[in-house]
Motif scaffolding. Structure first.
Motif, PDB file in Angstrom:
ATOM      1  N   ASN A 167       0.961  -1.349  -0.005  1.00  0.00           N
ATOM      2  CA  ASN A 167       0.295  -0.228  -0.032  1.00  0.00           C
ATOM      3  C   ASN A 167       1.043   1.398   0.194  1.00  0.00           C
ATOM      4  O   ASN A 167       1.929   1.334   0.029  1.00  0.00           O
ATOM      5  CB  ASN A 167      -0.893   0.120   1.349  1.00  0.00           C
ATOM      6  N   THR A 168       0.472   2.085  -0.616  1.00  0.00           N
ATOM      7  CA  THR A 168       0.807   3.542  -0.301  1.00  0.00           C
ATOM      8  C   THR A 168       0.438   4.281   1.255  1.00  0.00           C
ATOM      9  O   THR A 168      -1.342   4.104   0.667  1.00  0.00           O
ATOM     10  CB  THR A 168       0.498   4.699  -1.555  1.00  0.00           C
ATOM     11  N   PHE A 169       0.887   4.448   1.374  1.00  0.00           N
ATOM     12  CA  PHE A 169       0.168   5.257   3.213  1.00  0.00           C
ATOM     13  C   PHE A 169       0.615   6.816   2.992  1.00  0.00           C
ATOM     14  O   PHE A 169       1.509   7.481   2.809  1.00  0.00           O
ATOM     15  CB  PHE A 169       1.285   4.452   4.571  1.00  0.00           C
ATOM     16  N   LEU A 170      -0.618   7.033   3.546  1.00  0.00           N
ATOM     17  CA  LEU A 170      -0.600   9.497   3.473  1.00  0.00           C
ATOM     18  C   LEU A 170      -0.338   9.392   4.153  1.00  0.00           C
ATOM     19  O   LEU A 170      -0.095  10.689   4.395  1.00  0.00           O
ATOM     20  CB  LEU A 170      -1.918   9.400   3.160  1.00  0.00           C
ATOM     21  N   ASP A 171      -0.620   9.369   5.352  1.00  0.00           N
ATOM     22  CA  ASP A 171      -0.766   9.955   6.223  1.00  0.00           C
ATOM     23  C   ASP A 171      -0.687   9.359   7.671  1.00  0.00           C
ATOM     24  O   ASP A 171      -0.953   7.903   8.042  1.00  0.00           O
ATOM     25  CB  ASP A 171      -1.720  11.001   6.703  1.00  0.00           C
ATOM     26  N   ILE A 172       0.145   9.786   8.774  1.00  0.00           N
ATOM     27  CA  ILE A 172       0.063   8.831  10.101  1.00  0.00           C
ATOM     28  C   ILE A 172       0.045   9.910  11.577  1.00  0.00           C
ATOM     29  O   ILE A 172       0.126  11.342  11.466  1.00  0.00           O
ATOM     30  CB  ILE A 172       1.936   8.840  10.045  1.00  0.00           C
ATOM     31  N   CYS A 173      -0.334   9.940  12.312  1.00  0.00           N
ATOM     32  CA  CYS A 173      -1.115  10.297  13.601  1.00  0.00           C
ATOM     33  C   CYS A 173      -0.835   8.956  15.041  1.00  0.00           C
ATOM     34  O   CYS A 173      -1.524   7.986  14.572  1.00  0.00           O
ATOM     35  CB  CYS A 173      -2.742  10.454  13.613  1.00  0.00           C
ATOM     36  N   CYS A 174      -0.226   9.540  15.788  1.00  0.00           N
ATOM     37  CA  CYS A 174       0.034   8.789  16.535  1.00  0.00           C
ATOM     38  C   CYS A 174      -0.755   9.476  18.284  1.00  0.00           C
ATOM     39  O   CYS A 174      -1.109  10.366  18.600  1.00  0.00           O
ATOM     40  CB  CYS A 174       1.599   8.637  17.383  1.00  0.00           C
ATOM     41  N   ALA A 175      -1.459   8.156  18.778  1.00  0.00           N
ATOM     42  CA  ALA A 175      -2.165   8.801  19.572  1.00  0.00           C
ATOM     43  C   ALA A 175      -1.736   8.045  21.200  1.00  0.00           C
ATOM     44  O   ALA A 175      -0.884   7.545  21.256  1.00  0.00           O
ATOM     45  CB  ALA A 175      -3.568   7.730  19.283  1.00  0.00           C
ATOM     46  N   PRO A 176      -2.403   8.240  22.160  1.00  0.00           N
ATOM     47  CA  PRO A 176      -1.849   7.746  23.472  1.00  0.00           C
ATOM     48  C   PRO A 176      -1.823   6.096  23.473  1.00  0.00           C
ATOM     49  O   PRO A 176      -2.612   5.431  23.031  1.00  0.00           O
ATOM     50  CB  PRO A 176      -2.869   8.737  24.561  1.00  0.00           C
ATOM     51  N   GLY A 177      -1.712   5.796  24.726  1.00  0.00           N
ATOM     52  CA  GLY A 177      -1.284   3.999  24.394  1.00  0.00           C
ATOM     53  C   GLY A 177      -0.250   3.300  23.624  1.00  0.00           C
ATOM     54  O   GLY A 177      -0.604   2.771  23.316  1.00  0.00           O
ATOM     55  N   ASN A 178       0.815   4.417  23.391  1.00  0.00           N
ATOM     56  CA  ASN A 178       1.302   4.180  22.109  1.00  0.00           C
ATOM     57  C   ASN A 178       1.405   3.345  20.349  1.00  0.00           C
ATOM     58  O   ASN A 178       1.811   2.020  20.736  1.00  0.00           O
ATOM     59  CB  ASN A 178       2.379   2.881  22.706  1.00  0.00           C
ATOM     60  N   ARG A 179       0.332   4.158  19.895  1.00  0.00           N
ATOM     61  CA  ARG A 179      -0.610   2.967  19.371  1.00  0.00           C
ATOM     62  C   ARG A 179      -0.167   4.404  17.694  1.00  0.00           C
ATOM     63  O   ARG A 179      -0.212   5.544  18.697  1.00  0.00           O
ATOM     64  CB  ARG A 179      -1.941   2.712  19.339  1.00  0.00           C
ATOM     65  N   ALA A 180      -0.173   3.757  16.837  1.00  0.00           N
ATOM     66  CA  ALA A 180      -0.172   4.838  15.742  1.00  0.00           C
ATOM     67  C   ALA A 180      -1.291   4.893  14.879  1.00  0.00           C
ATOM     68  O   ALA A 180      -0.927   2.931  14.707  1.00  0.00           O
ATOM     69  CB  ALA A 180       0.965   4.356  15.037  1.00  0.00           C
ATOM     70  N   PHE A 181      -2.152   5.412  14.526  1.00  0.00           N
ATOM     71  CA  PHE A 181      -2.619   4.845  12.883  1.00  0.00           C
ATOM     72  C   PHE A 181      -2.310   5.891  11.194  1.00  0.00           C
ATOM     73  O   PHE A 181      -1.921   7.005  11.558  1.00  0.00           O
ATOM     74  CB  PHE A 181      -4.018   5.954  13.789  1.00  0.00           C
ATOM     75  N   ALA A 182      -2.334   4.831  10.799  1.00  0.00           N
ATOM     76  CA  ALA A 182      -2.195   5.430   9.074  1.00  0.00           C
ATOM     77  C   ALA A 182      -3.083   5.185   7.963  1.00  0.00           C
ATOM     78  O   ALA A 182      -3.706   4.497   8.321  1.00  0.00           O
ATOM     79  CB  ALA A 182      -0.943   4.207   8.670  1.00  0.00           C
ATOM     80  N   LEU A 183      -2.508   6.153   7.350  1.00  0.00           N
ATOM     81  CA  LEU A 183      -4.313   6.394   6.365  1.00  0.00           C
ATOM     82  C   LEU A 183      -3.692   6.026   4.856  1.00  0.00           C
ATOM     83  O   LEU A 183      -2.131   6.028   4.800  1.00  0.00           O
ATOM     84  CB  LEU A 183      -4.297   8.001   5.662  1.00  0.00           C
ATOM     85  N   THR A 184      -4.538   5.110   4.045  1.00  0.00           N
ATOM     86  CA  THR A 184      -3.982   4.613   2.631  1.00  0.00           C
ATOM     87  C   THR A 184      -4.391   5.063   1.852  1.00  0.00           C
ATOM     88  O   THR A 184      -5.577   5.464   1.873  1.00  0.00           O
ATOM     89  CB  THR A 184      -3.702   2.877   2.129  1.00  0.00           C
ATOM     90  N   ASP A 185      -3.908   5.165   0.465  1.00  0.00           N
ATOM     91  CA  ASP A 185      -4.898   4.875  -1.006  1.00  0.00           C
ATOM     92  C   ASP A 185      -5.852   4.308  -0.697  1.00  0.00           C
ATOM     93  O   ASP A 185      -6.787   4.503  -1.950  1.00  0.00           O
ATOM     94  CB  ASP A 185      -4.066   6.156  -1.794  1.00  0.00           C
ATOM     95  N   THR A 186      -5.830   3.050  -0.834  1.00  0.00           N
ATOM     96  CA  THR A 186      -7.375   2.318  -1.456  1.00  0.00           C
ATOM     97  C   THR A 186      -7.502   2.098   0.074  1.00  0.00           C
ATOM     98  O   THR A 186      -8.801   0.870  -0.262  1.00  0.00           O
ATOM     99  CB  THR A 186      -6.114   1.082  -0.767  1.00  0.00           C
ATOM    100  N   LYS A 187      -8.434   3.814   1.405  1.00  0.00           N
ATOM    101  CA  LYS A 187      -9.097   3.695   1.867  1.00  0.00           C
ATOM    102  C   LYS A 187      -9.166   3.222   2.936  1.00  0.00           C
ATOM    103  O   LYS A 187     -10.467   2.507   3.555  1.00  0.00           O
ATOM    104  CB  LYS A 187     -10.534   3.968   1.020  1.00  0.00           C
ATOM    105  N   LEU A 188      -7.966   2.388   3.602  1.00  0.00           N
ATOM    106  CA  LEU A 188      -8.166   1.996   4.399  1.00  0.00           C
ATOM    107  C   LEU A 188      -7.538   2.686   6.087  1.00  0.00           C
ATOM    108  O   LEU A 188      -6.514   4.132   5.746  1.00  0.00           O
ATOM    109  CB  LEU A 188      -7.085   0.654   4.568  1.00  0.00           C
ATOM    110  N   LEU A 189      -8.379   2.900   6.844  1.00  0.00           N
ATOM    111  CA  LEU A 189      -7.451   3.373   8.068  1.00  0.00           C
ATOM    112  C   LEU A 189      -6.728   1.885   9.018  1.00  0.00           C
ATOM    113  O   LEU A 189      -7.226   1.172   8.981  1.00  0.00           O
ATOM    114  CB  LEU A 189      -8.361   3.672   9.586  1.00  0.00           C
ATOM    115  N   ILE A 190      -5.356   2.156   9.084  1.00  0.00           N
ATOM    116  CA  ILE A 190      -4.687   1.130   9.776  1.00  0.00           C
ATOM    117  C   ILE A 190      -4.505   0.883  11.567  1.00  0.00           C
ATOM    118  O   ILE A 190      -4.068   1.790  11.422  1.00  0.00           O
ATOM    119  CB  ILE A 190      -3.328   1.006   8.432  1.00  0.00           C
ATOM    120  N   VAL A 191      -5.249   0.624  11.781  1.00  0.00           N
ATOM    121  CA  VAL A 191      -4.917  -0.043  13.109  1.00  0.00           C
ATOM    122  C   VAL A 191      -4.554  -1.517  13.146  1.00  0.00           C
ATOM    123  O   VAL A 191      -3.139  -1.909  13.405  1.00  0.00           O
ATOM    124  CB  VAL A 191      -6.382   0.309  14.019  1.00  0.00           C
ATOM    125  N   ASN A 192      -5.533  -1.905  13.165  1.00  0.00           N
ATOM    126  CA  ASN A 192      -4.970  -3.362  12.606  1.00  0.00           C
ATOM    127  C   ASN A 192      -6.091  -3.534  11.423  1.00  0.00           C
ATOM    128  O   ASN A 192      -4.967  -3.487  10.121  1.00  0.00           O
ATOM    129  CB  ASN A 192      -6.336  -4.818  13.734  1.00  0.00           C
TER     130      ASN A 192
END
Length: 620
Positions: A167-192
């Protein structure tokens, strides 16, 4: 406070809508900006020759500074993103696609602590909540980098992406609890992995109450609960692309216009970036039409609009001032035209109840009062990122759209516009309908200049002259529906400037072009029509890009060799002074102050110079 980049300038907007700016020390475009945690410092990255990471001090003892205090050199091609660490002691910079480098800086000591190479194009970066690492994402790339400040080689570890590895990852956001959330150009939010249905996601940021805020195409923002992954649509949407800003007189009318636009399937600008300020509960959104909105968020994710800014999409081609108070427009109003095929009316003055104006205030922009749309093409009203880097926008300077030149008629009733496709348009600006009076296919190529002859200076007729890249000059009768009067073919290259100088018998028309020639014709009206007698010509050592008249009656030309040359109206050169401080480029435009003491010149090196004409010294 909001900071945004405009070319090589950083513009700062304060919470009370004040504005400051500072200019980059180089001519490079600024590509990324970040504030320090305490808000006292700002870092910029740039794109171009010898790109730098620069740190600026914004305020000192409560006063605006805008002083550069650090210059960090390492990247060779460009910087895509910069970020202060949470304690603001270090700075992280990531290079653009072909630069392939990442660095951590002790910016106060102006030294590099750690560095490493990248193998993929990076689109975004964020720092973890605990500040121990940062994450970069891009094309088939998610990598965690350890921040311990000791190692010279920056250590990184790739994320385990499994079936998402291509995938191509467009943006990233770090959240509390040592978690990171990423967006892809295939309309996915990568959490799991969580699939985002509907529009394409572009930007992600940490919002209130353990929620992520994600910006999508077509103006939508959604909140996602990081615990339950429940999605909530935020109700606030921006203007649709062909929205007339002058109709947004109040919040109720603006919201109703938005509802009607959704029902009629109007297109809205995409969300390109968003930021949430926790303390003031303010959501700031940058859209693909280069507009900026600030919304106040409630705990239930209701939105109320605080303020907006609407800008041209791409280059601005010309600017025209209203010189005096008119019954329909106050002095100080100015008009701009751009490659987005719009003409925009602005006023920086506070509304004066004693001055008439057909332009009214609106809730979206303090300065912008009216937008005239010259094309139905919605693609012109949205920015498109280029193929090389997701965040660097390319101006469509080579396009054939937009009004290349603007001119206000002597009585202030008409605004003439010369278009890049060679057409001439004239608008009635005495009513709020801004009706287009005529549209004429005037030139075979781009129209470069238009000029009115002012009949108040003689007993003559109001005429309009246009010059273009096809080497022709056309004259029109502005008092009789802009009927075509004559065509002149005096030059062997593009006609850059036309000036009418009143005489006892009518006008003398001065035309200049890149063929280094200034041609003078006597223009007289008679019962038999118009007469254009060629009475003189003279040659300049260099091609002239612009010609204007001084209060003493002399002519001043801005030349392609960066010189300002002063001529008598008979063609004798009186003076030659340098119009810039640089040794490259060309002068493109010139304006004199009312006394004729100073000349403001625009140079292709992106600077405006104020030159003392008598001494040739650069005053500013």
């Amino acid at each position: 406070m909001i900071a945004y980049a405009a070319g090589s300038t950083v513009v700062l907007i304060t919470k009370n809508n004040g504005q400051f700016h500072f200019v980059n020390n180089s001519k490079n475009n600024i590509t990324c900006i970040t504030f320090s945690t305490n808000g006292k410092y700002l870092a910029t990255g740039e794109f171009g020759n010898c790109p730098m990471v620069r740190v600026w001090e914004i305020c000192k003892d409560g006063t605006f500074q805008g002083q550069q205090i650090a210059e960090l050199k390492y990247h060779t091609l460009g910087v895509l993103c910069v970020k202060f660490t949470h304690d603001s002691t270090q700075l992280i910079s990531v290079g653009i696609q072909h630069d392939k480098s990442v660095a951590v800086w002790d910016w106060r000591g102006q030294k590099k602590i750690a560095e490493n190479r990248l193998t993929s194009q990076v689109n975004a970066m964020d720092i973890s909540e605990d500040g121990n690492c940062f994450v970069t994402v891009g094309v088939r790339h998610v990598k965690f980098w350890m921040l311990n400040g000791k190692e010279k080689a920056l250590s990184g570890r790739s994320a385990i992406l499994a079936e998402q590895r291509n995938n191509t990852f467009l943006d990233i956001c770090c959240a509390p609890g040592n978690r990171a959330f990423a967006l892809t150009d295939t309309k996915l939010l990568i959490v799991n992995t969580f699939e985002l249905t509907g529009e394409i996601p572009y930007s992600i940021t940490l919002g209130p109450l353990n929620h992520l805020l994600i910006g999508f195409s077509n103006g939508h923002v959604r909140a996602i609960n990081t615990e339950t992954i429940e999605v909530q649509q935020l109700p606030g949407i921006p203007h649709y692309l062909h929205h007339d800003i002058s109709t947004a007189s109040g919040h109720e009318t603006f919201y109703q216009e938005g509802i009607n636009a959704v029902k009629s399937n109007e297109r809205f600008p995409d969300v390109k970036a968003l930021l949430y300020h926790q303390k003031s509960k303010t959501l700031t959104v940058l859209y693909s039409d280069r507009s900026i909105y600030q919304w106040l968020l409630t705990d239930s994710f209701g939105q109320s609009l605080l303020i907006g800014y609407r800008n041209h999409v791409g280059a601005i081609l010309d600017l025209e001032m209203v010189p005096k108070n008119l019954p329909w427009l106050p002095a100080g109003t100015f008009m701009t035209s751009g490659v987005d095929a719009t003409i925009r009316f602005w006023s920086l003055e506070k509304p004066n109840e004693n001055v008439n104006s057909i332009l009214t205030s609106n809730i979206l922009s303090p300065e912008l009062k009216k937008v005239l749309f010259l094309s139905p093409d919605e693609k012109l009203l949205s920015d498109h990122a280029d193929n090389h880097s997701g965040m660097i926008f390319s101006d469509p300077l080579d396009s054939t759209t937009g009004a290349r030149c603007l001119k206000l008629s002597p009585d202030g009733r008409h605004l003439a516009a010369g278009f890049r496709d060679g057409n001439l348009g004239v608008f009635d600006i005495t009513t709020d309908k801004f009706e287009q009076l005529i549209s004429v296919e005037a030139h075979d190529g781009e129209m470069l200049c238009i000029e009115y002859a002012d009949p108040q200076k003689t007993d003559g007729h109001t005429m309009l002259a246009s010059g273009g890249r096809d080497r022709l000059i056309h004259l029109y009768d502005a008092e009789n529906g802009y009927q075509h009067l004559a065509t002149v073919e005096d030059h062997s290259s593009s006609v850059n400037s036309i000036k009418f100088i009143p005489t006892s018998s009518g006008f003398e028309m001065f035309t200049c072009a890149t063929d280094k020639l200034v041609v003078i014709r006597r223009v007289t009206n008679s019962s038999n029509g118009i007469s254009l007698e060629r009475i003189n010509q003279f040659s300049s050592p260099s091609g002239l890009n612009y010609l204007t008249t001084a209060p003493d009656g002399s002519l001043i030309g801005a030349c392609q060799d960066r010189q300002l040359r002063t001529y008598t109206i008979n063609g004798k050169m009186n003076k030659q002074i340098k119009g810039t401080l640089c040794e490259e480029g060309t002068l493109t435009k010139l304006a004199l102050d009312p006394s004729g003491t100073y000349a403001a010149t625009v140079c292709s090196d992106r600077y405006v110079y104020v030159i003392d004409i008598s001494t040739g010294e650069c005053a500013a």
